[in-house]
Enzyme design. Structure first.
Site, short mmCIF file in Angstrom:
data_model
loop_
_atom_site.label_atom_id
_atom_site.label_comp_id
_atom_site.label_asym_id
_atom_site.label_seq_id
_atom_site.Cartn_x
_atom_site.Cartn_y
_atom_site.Cartn_z
N CYS A 86 0.98 -1.24 -0.23
CA CYS A 86 -0.26 0.27 -0.39
C CYS A 86 0.91 1.74 -0.24
O CYS A 86 1.41 1.38 -1.25
CB CYS A 86 -1.30 0.25 1.24
SG CYS A 86 -2.24 1.21 1.00
N HIS A 176 -3.52 -4.89 0.98
CA HIS A 176 -2.73 -5.25 2.54
C HIS A 176 -2.36 -6.63 3.33
O HIS A 176 -3.39 -6.61 3.62
CB HIS A 176 -3.72 -4.38 4.05
CG HIS A 176 -3.38 -3.21 3.97
ND1 HIS A 176 -2.66 -2.52 4.55
CD2 HIS A 176 -3.84 -2.04 3.35
CE1 HIS A 176 -2.55 -1.24 4.51
NE2 HIS A 176 -3.61 -0.73 3.37
N GLU A 178 -0.99 -8.26 5.38
CA GLU A 178 -0.79 -8.48 6.84
C GLU A 178 -2.31 -8.59 7.87
O GLU A 178 -2.15 -8.80 8.48
CB GLU A 178 0.19 -7.83 6.97
CG GLU A 178 -0.74 -5.27 7.35
CD GLU A 178 -0.87 -4.56 6.29
OE1 GLU A 178 -0.56 -6.05 5.30
OE2 GLU A 178 -1.74 -4.11 6.68
#
Ligand code: GLN
Length: 205
Positions: A86, A176, A178
């Protein structure tokens, strides 16, 4: 052998990236020690690096002011893997199309910040990613779009726009990885990239 993984920790989902790296490493039978990077001097000890999202203007300013930027460039020049997500992708790019971002030029793409809308337009999409067998649940939050691709390879597109790319040892995602329990994108970036060198990977195989 214990690998050293660095997570750029000036902003963003630092703990989530650390967890995802840990999970990806374990699944490969590797042990990893996580270092948070807020100052110069740590990156040279790292075998792999993650650069989280946040605000690309702020991240790039702090990386350059703190002397971390040249260390990240040296890391990539040594073919060690970097996953930039990002805002991290915007900072790693060669053209952020925004003068307020002092880019690192590690990923040969041009980006448009906030191309998928504002915070309220955040969404999750099942993404076909080159190298992964099943769709990846990708979370987009004020995500950039990749508008031009130079030497980088496109790994995934959404809405006809590239959203995951690889340029040698660097993988960049507009989303994202994560933020889901699925650590396959971290695995792909760190342990599944033929252009990146990770010590101990061969030993563990
Ligand atoms: N919109 C942010 C930027 O342009 C990136 C958003 C994010 O990292 N979630 O820097």
């Amino acid at each position: 052998m214990v690998l050293t993984a660095g997570v750029v920790a000036v902003q963003g989902d630092v703990d989530e990236h650390a967890d995802a790296i840990d999970r990806a490493a374990r699944e490969r039978g590797l042990e990893v020690e996580i270092r948070e990077i807020r100052d110069a001097g740590i990156v040279p000890d790292c075998d792999l690096l993650a650069m989280p999202g946040g605000e690309s203007t702020t991240i790039s300013r702090l990386l350059h002011r703190g002397g971390i930027a040249p260390e990240i460039r040296a890391h990539v020049a040594a073919d060690k893997p970097l996953l930039a997500t990002c805002a991290g992708l915007i900072v790693a790019s060669s053209d952020p199309n925004d003068d307020r971002v002092d880019e690192l030029g590690l990923l040969d793409v041009g980006v448009e910040r906030n191309a998928f809308g504002r915070q309220k337009d955040s969404f999750e999409a099942p993404l076909d990613v080159a190298g992964l067998d099943e769709p990846y649940p990708a979370v987009f939050i004020r995500a950039p779009a990749i508008e031009s691709v130079g030497d980088a390879a496109v790994l995934a597109t959404w809405d006809d726009r590239p959203v995951a790319v690889r340029d040698g040892p660097v993988v960049g995602t507009a989303f994202h990885p994560e933020l889901t329990p699925d650590s396959r994108v971290h695995d792909l970036a760190f342990f599944g990239n033929d252009d990146a060198t990770v010590p101990a990977l061969e030993d563990a195989a």
